[in-house]
Design a protein around this motif. Structure first.
Motif: not given
Length: 187
Positions: A45-74
């Protein structure tokens, strides 16, 4: 900043889970360009994406979360399966790496413990052998061995009691990211 204030910055889905939103133009933007000829399923995965996901998950823990990908085309079903598999495999790989690091630290800790105990045994034996009357050099050497033993024992204890904990937290975080539900939407 309070935890509740941090969580308010994120959207929630219908189930009440916090959504970590990842916006990208196309699916290929989620992957590293390091090896352009590798199939996407095997690419990192793109390193910046991994860093973003890890930091968000760390920030939200222990809150349950889902990852939503918003793309130009589904993406189609094949594309969503590929992304799900990539995210899952990548974070499970990170779990494996962290567990390997923990095993190496524990092994290093045991080596320090054995070295420390050996030096301590030698120092105590030397102190007994030298008796009460010693030269300055003998005294310095005997005391130096005791200090070396305690330094080695402290290193073993510090590794065992302190250093492994952040790695265990990372393992839990990576497992949570690997198991997170992935949602997709077109922007």
């Amino acid at each position: 900043m309070k935890k509740s204030d941090v969580v308010k910055r994120y959207e929630r889905d219908g189930d009440g889970r916090v959504l970590i939103d990842v916006a990208a133009d196309k699916m290929e933007d989620l992957y590293s360009n390091f090896d352009r000829h590798a199939p996407y399923i095997r690419r990192d995965l793109e390193p910046e994406l991994v860093e973003y996901l890890v930091e968000c998950a760390r920030e939200l823990s222990p809150e349950p979360f889902a990852i939503q990908f918003s793309l130009s085309f589904a993406p189609d079903a094949k594309g969503t399966d590929r992304i799900r598999s990539s995210v899952n495999n990548f974070f499970l790989y990170l779990v494996t790496c962290e567990l390997r690091n923990i095993r190496q630290m524990m092994s290093r800790s045991m080596v320090f413990l054995l070295i420390g105990l050996t030096i301590l045994f030698c120092a105590l034996s030397l102190n007994q052998w030298l008796g009460e009357v010693r030269t300055v050099v003998q005294n310095v050497f005997a005391e130096g061995l005791i200090v070396a033993a305690w330094v080695s024992l402290w290193e073993a204890l510090a590794t065992f009691l302190i250093e492994w904990f952040p790695h265990r937290k990372n393992v839990a975080l990576y497992r949570q990211l690997a198991a997170a539900e992935l949602l997709f939407r077109a922007r």
